[in-house]
Design a protein around this motif. Structure first.
Motif, PDB file in Angstrom:
ATOM      1  N   MET A   1       0.846  -1.206   0.000  1.00 23.92           N
ATOM      2  CA  MET A   1       0.000   0.000   0.000  1.00 23.92           C
ATOM      3  C   MET A   1       0.873   1.245   0.000  1.00 23.92           C
ATOM      4  N   SER A   2       0.428   2.263  -0.722  1.00 21.96           N
ATOM      5  CA  SER A   2       1.158   3.520  -0.733  1.00 21.96           C
ATOM      6  C   SER A   2       1.299   4.057   0.671  1.00 21.96           C
ATOM      7  N   ARG A   3       2.502   4.514   1.014  1.00 21.48           N
ATOM      8  CA  ARG A   3       2.730   5.044   2.353  1.00 21.48           C
ATOM      9  C   ARG A   3       1.871   6.277   2.616  1.00 21.48           C
ATOM     10  N   GLN A   4       1.457   6.970   1.539  1.00 22.60           N
ATOM     11  CA  GLN A   4       0.604   8.141   1.703  1.00 22.60           C
ATOM     12  C   GLN A   4      -0.742   7.784   2.335  1.00 22.60           C
ATOM     13  N   ARG A 384     -11.756   8.237  -6.643  1.00 19.72           N
ATOM     14  CA  ARG A 384     -11.452   6.809  -6.467  1.00 19.72           C
ATOM     15  C   ARG A 384     -10.418   6.365  -7.501  1.00 19.72           C
ATOM     16  N   GLY A 385     -10.514   6.934  -8.709  1.00 21.23           N
ATOM     17  CA  GLY A 385      -9.510   6.640  -9.724  1.00 21.23           C
ATOM     18  C   GLY A 385      -8.145   7.157  -9.329  1.00 21.23           C
ATOM     19  N   VAL A 386      -8.092   8.346  -8.712  1.00 17.41           N
ATOM     20  CA  VAL A 386      -6.820   8.907  -8.235  1.00 17.41           C
ATOM     21  C   VAL A 386      -6.190   7.969  -7.222  1.00 17.41           C
ATOM     22  N   VAL A 387      -7.003   7.503  -6.269  1.00 11.40           N
ATOM     23  CA  VAL A 387      -6.469   6.598  -5.247  1.00 11.40           C
ATOM     24  C   VAL A 387      -6.030   5.280  -5.866  1.00 11.40           C
ATOM     25  N   ALA A 388      -6.836   4.752  -6.794  1.00  3.57           N
ATOM     26  CA  ALA A 388      -6.513   3.469  -7.426  1.00  3.57           C
ATOM     27  C   ALA A 388      -5.190   3.549  -8.193  1.00  3.57           C
ATOM     28  N   ARG A 389      -4.992   4.644  -8.920  1.00  2.00           N
ATOM     29  CA  ARG A 389      -3.748   4.797  -9.673  1.00  2.00           C
ATOM     30  C   ARG A 389      -2.551   4.897  -8.716  1.00  2.00           C
ATOM     31  N   SER A 390      -2.739   5.565  -7.579  1.00  2.00           N
ATOM     32  CA  SER A 390      -1.658   5.659  -6.617  1.00  2.00           C
ATOM     33  C   SER A 390      -1.274   4.299  -6.080  1.00  2.00           C
ATOM     34  N   LEU A 391      -2.268   3.419  -5.958  1.00  2.00           N
ATOM     35  CA  LEU A 391      -2.001   2.065  -5.458  1.00  2.00           C
ATOM     36  C   LEU A 391      -1.579   1.097  -6.561  1.00  2.00           C
ATOM     37  N   GLY A 392      -1.489   1.617  -7.789  1.00  2.26           N
ATOM     38  CA  GLY A 392      -1.086   0.768  -8.897  1.00  2.26           C
ATOM     39  C   GLY A 392      -2.176  -0.159  -9.359  1.00  2.26           C
ATOM     40  N   LEU A 393      -3.439   0.191  -9.065  1.00  2.00           N
ATOM     41  CA  LEU A 393      -4.574  -0.686  -9.434  1.00  2.00           C
ATOM     42  C   LEU A 393      -5.167  -0.313 -10.766  1.00  2.00           C
ATOM     43  N   ARG A 394      -4.750   0.834 -11.348  1.00  2.00           N
ATOM     44  CA  ARG A 394      -5.254   1.256 -12.660  1.00  2.00           C
ATOM     45  C   ARG A 394      -4.112   1.754 -13.513  1.00  2.00           C
TER      46      ARG A 394
END
Length: 394
Positions: A1-4, A384-394
């Motif tokens: 998970m992103s440390r952010q 939600r897309g912003v968060v997903a991209r940060s987690l490498g899910l998109r």
């Protein structure tokens, strides 16, 4: 998970806690004196210049602005304590909110020395109020598609276009407008955008009200017709507007206004239930808190978690760290929660609301504001897309 996305548990020091209690006492007295009536979503809907100036006199506006620009040089954590107390009682803070929350940080980061000297001291004293000029009729969360254009002319720019959902535009002094200053490059839609500091009383600016279904007015549509913007009112670097706008988002999305907009009706219902419980049990201690229903208890727990998440973002901002993803997460969870609170309070209140007109008014106010919670500041679907991209899910 992103440390952010892993919030650090932040605790208030004694100085910040003392400040919080000072603000709480001040607000208690203001309410007792009839200065304002607690309401819903007041960082957007309740504009009171006199109240803002009373806050400014106490040093509670422009708190994080450096002293050399008329500010108070205090921490983001101290500012968080003040803003949370203001929102928890539904104080009328719309007049200073945008200027203090994101205009001042943007000026500090991108403004010229002349711009800082011109605007920051007046923000701190509550004499200069701002709105936001991002959204357009055909460009909401997709800011790269803005149609407003600025063309270079002698000594400045001519601005044409429209901005919509401009909160407080009819009473604000100015806003930062995002406009296209170069032809659209389909390979890089974010290029060629610039920010301008616009005087909302300038020639060529027309402000039309957007009246809500309940008759309230805080939104506006702002139209530019050949509005002249001097060169010294370009914010930052020409063509770098996208980077500048996105740098504001952690300030815009992470604060307690993203989860406390409906705290007042929740508090009113709990107070009503507590009074009912005391009256139903003669001889009981009326000062003892009543046990909330399970549904209300869940909301209190969620608000506690959101408090810590938002406080963690404030700590990251204080440290100069990038908190964009964490801020997006706070906004998604917080705005969903404040909408859920509005629905739960309505359902739980039942006959209480009929016996308590004040509670019914707050429930109605929350219902009227709820549709905007998950839209403003970027829709939750986009975030939600912003968060997903940060987690490498998109």
């Amino acid at each position: 998970m992103s440390r952010q996305l892993v919030p650090q548990l932040v605790t208030e020091d004694e100085q910040t806690r003392a400040l919080r209690l000072e603000v709480r006492d001040f607000l208690r007295q203001e309410i007792a004196n009839g200065s304002f009536e607690p309401w819903v979503d007041t960082w957007l809907t309740r504009w009171d210049n006199d109240f803002t100036k009373r806050l400014a006199q106490r040093g509670w506006v422009g708190m994080t602005i450096p002293t050399e620009y008329g500010g108070h040089g205090r921490t983001f954590l101290e500012r968080f304590a003040v803003t949370e107390e203001l929102l928890a009682v539904g104080a009328p803070v719309a007049a200073q909110w945008i200027a203090d929350r994101q205009i001042a940080p943007s000026l500090l980061r991108f403004g010229t020395e002349e711009q800082k000297q011109a605007f920051l001291p007046k923000i701190t004293t509550g004499d200069l109020c701002f709105g936001i000029g991002m959204s357009e009729p055909e460009s909401g969360s997709d800011l790269a598609s803005v149609q407003s254009k600025a063309v270079k002319v002698d000594g400045g720019w001519k601005l044409n276009g429209r901005k919509t959902w401009t909160s407080g535009g009819h009473v604000a002094d100015g806003f930062f407008a995002l406009a296209r200053t170069a032809p659209l490059d389909t390979s890089n839609r974010h290029a060629g955008l610039s920010q301008f500091i616009v005087d909302l009383r300038a020639d060529g600016v027309t402000i039309d009200p957007i009246i809500a279904m309940n008759g309230s007015h805080h939104f506006n549509e702002v139209t530019f017709e050949d509005v002249f913007i001097p060169d010294d009112r370009v914010l930052g670097t020409e063509g770098d507007g996208w980077h500048q706008v996105t740098s504001e988002l952690a300030f815009e999305r992470s604060g307690p206004e993203r989860f406390l907009s409906t705290f007042v009706p929740l508090q009113e219902l709990l107070t009503h239930l507590r009074t009912q419980a005391a009256e139903a049990a003669p001889g009981s201690d009326a000062a003892a808190p009543a046990r909330p229903t399970g549904r209300l208890g869940r909301h209190i727990a969620r608000l506690t978690a959101l408090h810590h998440m938002s406080l963690s973002v404030a700590s990251s901002l204080q440290a100069g760290e990038n908190a964009d993803t964490a801020a997006a997460l706070v906004k998604v969870l917080g705005t969903t929660e404040e909408g859920d609170i509005a629905e739960t309070v309505d359902r739980v209140a039942g006959d209480c609301a009929a016996a308590n007109p004040r509670l019914q008014d707050l429930i109605d106010g929350a219902a009227a504001q709820r549709p905007g919670f998950t839209l403003r500041g970027g829709t939750n679907e986009v975030l939600r897309g912003v968060v997903a991209r940060s987690l490498g899910l998109r």
